[in-house]
Design a protein around this motif. Structure first.
Motif, PDB file in Angstrom:
ATOM      1  N   LEU A   6       0.791  -1.306   0.079  1.00 62.46           N
ATOM      2  CA  LEU A   6      -0.020   0.026  -0.122  1.00 62.46           C
ATOM      3  C   LEU A   6       0.878   1.377   0.026  1.00 62.46           C
ATOM      4  O   LEU A   6       0.589   2.377  -0.398  1.00 62.46           O
ATOM      5  N   LYS A  57       1.771   0.167   8.033  1.00 62.62           N
ATOM      6  CA  LYS A  57       0.874   0.106   6.929  1.00 62.62           C
ATOM      7  C   LYS A  57       0.259   1.324   6.421  1.00 62.62           C
ATOM      8  O   LYS A  57       0.020   2.423   7.335  1.00 62.62           O
ATOM      9  N   TYR A  58       0.009   1.418   5.152  1.00 63.72           N
ATOM     10  CA  TYR A  58      -0.354   3.016   4.553  1.00 63.72           C
ATOM     11  C   TYR A  58       0.904   3.659   5.048  1.00 63.72           C
ATOM     12  O   TYR A  58       0.566   5.194   4.920  1.00 63.72           O
TER      13      TYR A  58
END
Length: 99
Positions: A6, A57-58
């Motif tokens: 991501l 994450k992200y």
């Protein structure tokens, strides 16, 4: 593609199609055998993660490892914890929405 990155700084990948134990997934161009089944939406380690390491994450921290994980291992509540929601609170919230 069964897992996606991501954000370039993420140390996990998000599974986009169920992975069976023994399936091979491409991680940064390398073929990695996944040791256990992993459900859609769950995470796998992009690289080896150590005990206490921050899970990204992200491009943002989402939790910490409570046990080490090798590259390709399933990363979820059994080996990481949220740094934002206490586990006991999360369990309570999940049970209340199932009723």
């Amino acid at each position: 593609m069964t897992a996606i990155l991501l954000h370039p700084s993420d140390n996990i990948l998000v599974v986009t199609a169920a992975i069976a134990a023994g399936d091979t997934v491409s991680i940064d161009g390398d073929a990695v055998v996944i040791p256990v089944p992993v459900q859609v939406g769950h995470k796998i380690a992009r690289l080896t993660l150590s005990l206490g390491e921050t899970v990204i994450k992200y491009g943002a921290p989402i939790g910490s490892m409570t046990a080490p994980a090798a590259r390709g291992d399933h990363v979820h509540l059994h080996n990481m914890k949220s740094d934002y929601i206490a586990s006991h609170l999360r369990d309570t919230l999940e049970r209340s929405t199932e009723s």
